[in-house]
Design a protein around this motif. Structure first.
Motif, PDB file in Angstrom:
ATOM      1  N   UNK A  47      29.250 -14.650   7.847  1.00 44.01           N
ATOM      2  CA  UNK A  47      27.820 -14.473   7.510  1.00 44.01           C
ATOM      3  C   UNK A  47      27.015 -15.752   7.745  1.00 44.01           C
ATOM      4  N   UNK A  48      27.360 -16.509   8.789  1.00 42.52           N
ATOM      5  CA  UNK A  48      26.712 -17.810   8.998  1.00 42.52           C
ATOM      6  C   UNK A  48      25.200 -17.650   9.187  1.00 42.52           C
ATOM      7  N   UNK A  49      24.461 -18.528   8.537  1.00 46.77           N
ATOM      8  CA  UNK A  49      22.998 -18.451   8.596  1.00 46.77           C
ATOM      9  C   UNK A  49      22.433 -19.118   9.826  1.00 46.77           C
ATOM     10  N   UNK A  50      23.209 -20.050  10.414  1.00 45.32           N
ATOM     11  CA  UNK A  50      22.648 -20.823  11.515  1.00 45.32           C
ATOM     12  C   UNK A  50      23.747 -21.429  12.375  1.00 45.32           C
ATOM     13  N   UNK A  51      23.410 -21.662  13.640  1.00 42.62           N
ATOM     14  CA  UNK A  51      24.270 -22.395  14.563  1.00 42.62           C
ATOM     15  C   UNK A  51      23.385 -23.434  15.236  1.00 42.62           C
ATOM     16  N   UNK A  52      23.965 -24.569  15.607  1.00 40.77           N
ATOM     17  CA  UNK A  52      23.177 -25.579  16.318  1.00 40.77           C
ATOM     18  C   UNK A  52      23.883 -26.020  17.586  1.00 40.77           C
ATOM     19  N   UNK A  53      23.098 -26.688  18.424  1.00 40.32           N
ATOM     20  CA  UNK A  53      23.652 -27.454  19.536  1.00 40.32           C
ATOM     21  C   UNK A  53      23.476 -28.910  19.184  1.00 40.32           C
ATOM     22  N   UNK A  54      24.556 -29.652  19.118  1.00 39.93           N
ATOM     23  CA  UNK A  54      24.428 -31.099  18.977  1.00 39.93           C
ATOM     24  C   UNK A  54      23.917 -31.657  20.300  1.00 39.93           C
ATOM     25  N   UNK A  55      23.551 -32.927  20.329  1.00 45.21           N
ATOM     26  CA  UNK A  55      23.038 -33.543  21.556  1.00 45.21           C
ATOM     27  C   UNK A  55      23.994 -33.309  22.720  1.00 45.21           C
ATOM     28  N   UNK A  56      23.507 -32.686  23.793  1.00 40.71           N
ATOM     29  CA  UNK A  56      24.324 -32.490  24.988  1.00 40.71           C
ATOM     30  C   UNK A  56      25.253 -31.290  24.945  1.00 40.71           C
ATOM     31  N   UNK A  57      25.210 -30.524  23.868  1.00 44.27           N
ATOM     32  CA  UNK A  57      26.095 -29.361  23.772  1.00 44.27           C
ATOM     33  C   UNK A  57      25.386 -28.136  24.348  1.00 44.27           C
ATOM     34  N   UNK A  58      25.796 -27.744  25.538  1.00 40.19           N
ATOM     35  CA  UNK A  58      25.038 -26.741  26.294  1.00 40.19           C
ATOM     36  C   UNK A  58      25.947 -25.642  26.811  1.00 40.19           C
ATOM     37  N   UNK A  59      25.490 -24.389  26.765  1.00 42.58           N
ATOM     38  CA  UNK A  59      26.313 -23.287  27.275  1.00 42.58           C
ATOM     39  C   UNK A  59      26.260 -23.168  28.792  1.00 42.58           C
ATOM     40  N   UNK A  60      27.310 -22.634  29.363  1.00 45.01           N
ATOM     41  CA  UNK A  60      27.349 -22.260  30.782  1.00 45.01           C
ATOM     42  C   UNK A  60      26.902 -23.367  31.711  1.00 45.01           C
TER      43      UNK A  60
END
Ligand code: BGC
Length: 610
Positions: A47-60
């Motif tokens: 039931x996580x309320x949020x997700x983040x990208x740390x600096x430089x953490x990028x998908x695809x």
């Protein structure tokens, strides 16, 4: 904007939802993981309320469409509904601190120190709005910006994230920036997060995450001041700071978080902790969790260790060491923000009007960034009226920062610590590329050190020098015993003891190659215009003495054309230093209003053509 947080119909919806939630669902809302450490399945199961990208953490491939796809998957997981799961949309957070600068092809605006020199609150609102559009293009809803730090010691590696050493100056930007991001909380809006609460820019020796020694009156006057207009404007979230105040970590400080920010100042949104920020409250993580929650943090950036965090909160509640009323208060605030922002009504990221929008990295936004660059440049010296330059002049261009878009963007661009080349910054122009576009007779030295300068062929030179990219503690200038940095993310294997950026603010010692480049040219009798790329004022007495004209360009971002606009006189200089410029390396802590105030250039200094 505070009105939406106070809207009775929204409050009613929040209470109704809260009433249906189990303890696990509530704790999940209070938890934020990093994208590399949680799958959509985890979002659903915990039931996580949020997700983040740390600096430089990028998908695809790090294109907006990759981000939208990722967010779509997380959103869908959060919206799953059955007997064990409530549909509560996830909120995704990024560090869009100078444009949506993690993403390839984004418009990269100048870092805050340059924006401070521009002294233009109206421009801040337009920058924030363009940034909001580029964030929305990636299906993201929340940025950890603006930074309201009042940097008081140029040794601090985050000085460039600060608009000014002057709290009034920072305060004059706070509302405009928040308004630009949040607007009417409609379709074009992003949730803002002012940071880092509080005193981040006041640590002894400018040590990142260090200790700010101040009376409460000093703390209020210097570091709390900028938060008032942001709260007044209705900022929805605040990030707690890594630093301590008089020896006590802000993350565990009930007076600062609950009594001052929430009760006295009336902040009604939610407080997010910084990256593993509660870990430093106590050596015992279980104790740290209890103290962080009880001090008043509402959502926890627990990037990797979120499972343990969840387990510990549950144990605390069962043991009675965290009251259910505190959990409810935290979750109420989170749901209030999600409702006020209209997150429950938004379609899935892939179907939102601004997702994958063509304006991302487009001409309109780049024009705003170019204007910001023009306005941020500070002219420190202009002998014999060498500037403005004639476009048909035979210009020799040299220096390690002349043709490097990565360097001119600085930290928090594509990678946490920034990048060191042109290719990684998709779009925009380096300063050399900008000069070349204006002056057909300009040439770039084949040697960074400018040894091939030739007075028979070159009328004058532009030498672009200064710092390389850095972020956070890795950008600190540390002297004496405080010479190591012990921080980083273990996600990227960064958890090491690292060297700080340097041991002195004196450029000639930090980067001797720069003075060498200037001298290689000036000793041949060629007049030199120096353009300094830096995240803070540096001691540049020798470089100033060797140059005819000298421009502080800060960290201008992707739009080098803003520099050429002014060098060639299409626009006048209008930037004024928002930091006092040190004369000697050991007076890094030099600020407007100090006794014995004797800077090389005072706060507010800047020459112009007129
Ligand atoms: C920084 C914050 C940032 C967070 C998330 C931390 O290391 O202090 O400013 O928002 O990371 O990337």
């Amino acid at each position: 904007m505070t009105s939406k947080l106070q809207d009775p119909s929204i409050k009613q919806k929040v209470e109704a939802l809260l009433g249906q939630m189990t303890l696990d669902q509530k704790i999940g809302q209070m938890t934020q993981s990093e994208r590399m450490c949680c799958t959509p399945e985890d979002v659903k199961n915990f039931h996580l309320g949020s997700v983040l990208s740390g600096g430089g953490s990028c998908p695809g491939d790090n294109k907006p469409s990759d981000w939208v796809d990722m967010n779509d998957a997380y959103w869908e997981a959060s919206m799953f509904a059955d007997d064990n799961h409530l549909a509560i949309p996830l909120i995704y957070g990024v560090d869009a601190i100078h444009g949506n600068s993690n993403v390839a092809g984004a418009t990269v605006f100048p870092h805050n120190i340059g924006l401070g020199a521009a002294n233009d609150p109206e421009l801040m609102e337009r920058i924030a709005r363009a940034t909001a559009h580029e964030i929305l293009a990636t299906g993201v809803e929340w940025t950890f910006a603006p930074t309201l730090a009042v940097a008081r010691n140029d040794h601090w590696g985050r000085t460039y994230e600060s608009y000014s050493e002057n709290p009034e100056h920072v305060a004059s930007y706070a509302a405009s920036f928040v308004r630009g991001l949040q607007g009417d909380l409609g379709e074009e809006s992003i949730v803002a997060c002012v940071k880092h609460w509080v005193g981040d820019g006041g640590t002894t020796h400018g040590i990142d995450q260090g200790n700010t020694v101040a009376t409460i009156d000093e703390l209020r006057k210097t570091h709390v001041t900028p938060y008032y207009p942001a709260i007044e404007e209705g900022v929805l979230t605040v990030m707690a700071s890594f630093n301590s105040w008089n020896g006590e970590k802000c993350h565990g400080h009930k007076y600062l978080l609950t009594e001052l920010l929430k009760e006295e100042m009336g902040f009604e949104g939610y407080i997010i902790s910084d990256w593993d920020g509660i870990d430093y409250i106590s050596e015992d993580y279980y104790q740290a969790v209890g103290r962080g929650v009880n001090a008043g943090i509402d959502m926890f950036m627990a990037p990797e260790g979120w499972r343990t965090f969840i387990k510990h909160v549950r144990s605390h509640v069962n043991a009675g060491t965290i009251a259910m009323s505190r959990i409810d208060d935290a979750v109420r605030r989170i749901l209030l923000v999600k409702h006020a922002y209209g997150l429950f009504e938004k379609p899935r990221p892939a179907e939102r009007a601004w997702s994958n929008h063509a304006s991302f990295g487009g001409a309109e936004h780049r024009a705003v960034a170019r204007e910001a660059v023009r306005k941020s440049l500070v002219l420190l010296k202009n002998e014999n009226a060498l500037l403005p330059l004639k476009k048909d002049a035979r210009i020799f261009v040299a220096g390690k920062n002349a043709d490097n878009r990565g360097h001119q963007c600085g930290g928090f661009t594509v990678a946490w610590q920034g990048v060191n080349d042109n290719q990684s910054i998709v779009g925009g122009t380096s300063i050399w590329e900008a000069i070349q576009a204006e002056a057909p007779n300009a040439i770039l030295s084949s040697d960074v050190l400018g040894k091939d300068a030739d007075p028979a062929q070159h009328d004058l030179a532009i030498v672009v020098i200064g710092e390389r990219p850095y972020a956070e503690g890795m950008g600190d200038v540390r002297t004496g015993g405080n010479s190591k940095i012990e921080r980083g993310s273990s996600i990227e294997g960064f958890m090491k003891v690292l060297d700080p950026y340097g041991h002195t603010l004196e450029l000639a010692e930090m980067h001797p190659e720069d003075l060498a480049t200037i001298k290689n040219i000036s000793k041949k009798g060629i007049p030199v215009v120096v353009v300094l790329i830096s995240g803070r004022p540096l001691v540049v007495n020798q470089e100033l003495a060797e140059s005819t004209s000298f421009v502080a360009a800060w960290l201008p971002g992707s739009e080098g054309r803003g520099v050429s606009d002014v060098l060639f006189g299409d626009y006048d200089f209008q930037g004024k230093t928002s930091f006092s410029w040190p004369k000697r390396p050991h007076i890094a802590e030099l600020n407007l209003g100090d006794a014995d105030y004797a800077p090389l250039f005072p706060y507010g200094f800047g020459l112009s053509y007129s």
